[in-house]
Design a protein around this motif. Sequence first.
Motif, short mmCIF file in Angstrom:
data_model
loop_
_atom_site.label_atom_id
_atom_site.label_comp_id
_atom_site.label_asym_id
_atom_site.label_seq_id
_atom_site.Cartn_x
_atom_site.Cartn_y
_atom_site.Cartn_z
N VAL A 117 0.86 -1.17 0.00
CA VAL A 117 0.00 0.00 0.00
C VAL A 117 0.90 1.23 0.00
O VAL A 117 1.85 1.29 0.78
N PRO A 118 0.62 2.21 -0.87
CA PRO A 118 1.45 3.41 -0.83
C PRO A 118 1.33 4.08 0.53
O PRO A 118 0.35 3.89 1.25
N PRO A 119 2.31 4.91 0.89
CA PRO A 119 2.23 5.61 2.18
C PRO A 119 0.98 6.48 2.25
O PRO A 119 0.49 6.97 1.23
N ALA A 120 0.47 6.67 3.46
CA ALA A 120 -0.78 7.43 3.66
C ALA A 120 -0.68 8.82 3.06
O ALA A 120 -1.64 9.30 2.45
N TRP A 121 0.47 9.49 3.20
CA TRP A 121 0.59 10.84 2.65
C TRP A 121 0.36 10.84 1.14
O TRP A 121 -0.24 11.75 0.58
N PHE A 122 0.81 9.77 0.45
CA PHE A 122 0.65 9.68 -1.00
C PHE A 122 -0.82 9.47 -1.36
O PHE A 122 -1.33 10.11 -2.27
N VAL A 123 -1.47 8.56 -0.65
CA VAL A 123 -2.89 8.27 -0.92
C VAL A 123 -3.73 9.54 -0.72
O VAL A 123 -4.55 9.89 -1.56
N HIS A 124 -3.51 10.23 0.39
CA HIS A 124 -4.30 11.43 0.67
C HIS A 124 -4.00 12.54 -0.33
O HIS A 124 -4.92 13.26 -0.75
N THR A 125 -2.76 12.67 -0.76
CA THR A 125 -2.41 13.68 -1.77
C THR A 125 -3.07 13.34 -3.10
O THR A 125 -3.62 14.23 -3.78
N ALA A 126 -3.05 12.07 -3.48
CA ALA A 126 -3.68 11.66 -4.74
C ALA A 126 -5.17 11.99 -4.74
O ALA A 126 -5.71 12.47 -5.74
N TRP A 127 -5.84 11.75 -3.62
CA TRP A 127 -7.27 12.07 -3.56
C TRP A 127 -7.51 13.57 -3.61
O TRP A 127 -8.47 14.04 -4.20
N ARG A 128 -6.62 14.36 -3.01
CA ARG A 128 -6.75 15.83 -3.12
C ARG A 128 -6.63 16.27 -4.58
O ARG A 128 -7.37 17.12 -5.04
N VAL A 129 -5.69 15.68 -5.30
CA VAL A 129 -5.53 16.00 -6.73
C VAL A 129 -6.79 15.60 -7.50
O VAL A 129 -7.29 16.36 -8.33
N HIS A 130 -7.32 14.42 -7.22
CA HIS A 130 -8.54 13.98 -7.90
C HIS A 130 -9.70 14.93 -7.62
O HIS A 130 -10.47 15.26 -8.53
N ARG A 131 -9.84 15.37 -6.37
CA ARG A 131 -10.92 16.32 -6.05
C ARG A 131 -10.75 17.63 -6.81
O ARG A 131 -11.71 18.20 -7.31
N ALA A 132 -9.51 18.10 -6.91
CA ALA A 132 -9.24 19.34 -7.65
C ALA A 132 -9.60 19.16 -9.13
O ALA A 132 -10.23 20.05 -9.73
N LEU A 133 -9.21 18.03 -9.73
CA LEU A 133 -9.55 17.78 -11.12
C LEU A 133 -11.06 17.69 -11.30
O LEU A 133 -11.60 18.15 -12.31
N TYR A 134 -11.74 17.09 -10.35
CA TYR A 134 -13.20 17.01 -10.41
C TYR A 134 -13.80 18.42 -10.42
O TYR A 134 -14.66 18.74 -11.24
N ARG A 135 -13.35 19.26 -9.50
CA ARG A 135 -13.88 20.63 -9.43
C ARG A 135 -13.60 21.41 -10.71
O ARG A 135 -14.47 22.09 -11.23
N LEU A 136 -12.37 21.32 -11.20
CA LEU A 136 -11.99 22.07 -12.38
C LEU A 136 -12.74 21.63 -13.64
O LEU A 136 -13.02 22.45 -14.51
N SER A 137 -13.05 20.35 -13.74
CA SER A 137 -13.70 19.83 -14.94
C SER A 137 -15.21 19.70 -14.79
O SER A 137 -15.88 19.26 -15.72
N GLY A 138 -15.75 20.06 -13.63
CA GLY A 138 -17.18 19.88 -13.42
C GLY A 138 -17.58 18.42 -13.37
O GLY A 138 -18.72 18.07 -13.66
N GLY A 139 -16.65 17.57 -13.02
CA GLY A 139 -16.95 16.15 -12.89
C GLY A 139 -16.78 15.35 -14.16
O GLY A 139 -17.04 14.15 -14.19
#
Length: 155
Positions: A11-33
Amino acid sequence: MTTDAPRPPRVPPAWFVHTAWRVHRALYRLSGGRFLWTPADKRGWGALHLTTVGRRSGEERSVIIGYLDEGDDLVAIAMNGWDEGHPAWWLNLRANPEATVRISGGAPRPVRAREALGEERDRLWQRWVAVNGDLDGYAGRRSTVTPVVVLEPRG
């Protein structure tokens, strides 16, 4: 003497998993889903935008989670990035099961959450295992049982 017991998946380190989800949320917001998050497709699963009510704040909280289609229901697993404990979105749903989901930038859909138990949980868990064969290994790394969450249409 050696053992042939399978090693749990890495399993990747927790900091990596949480950062990846933050990036995904930002991409979701920027693209309107529209970017990254598609309905369940040939991968076997999709991602949705879930809005709950915070159990302590009373304010709206949003998260992106994976799901499977199960008829009219959507099925998620409350895995918390494979960290111990339950994710905040599941704790919020336990306190107030009414929520809203949005799939691929579509219209908001009101849902009511409940935890799958017994045979239903086992069956739905096996559907997730069919999508990700490492799921049992990931879950085995945690002392917390991973809830299977059913999001049923309401209204």
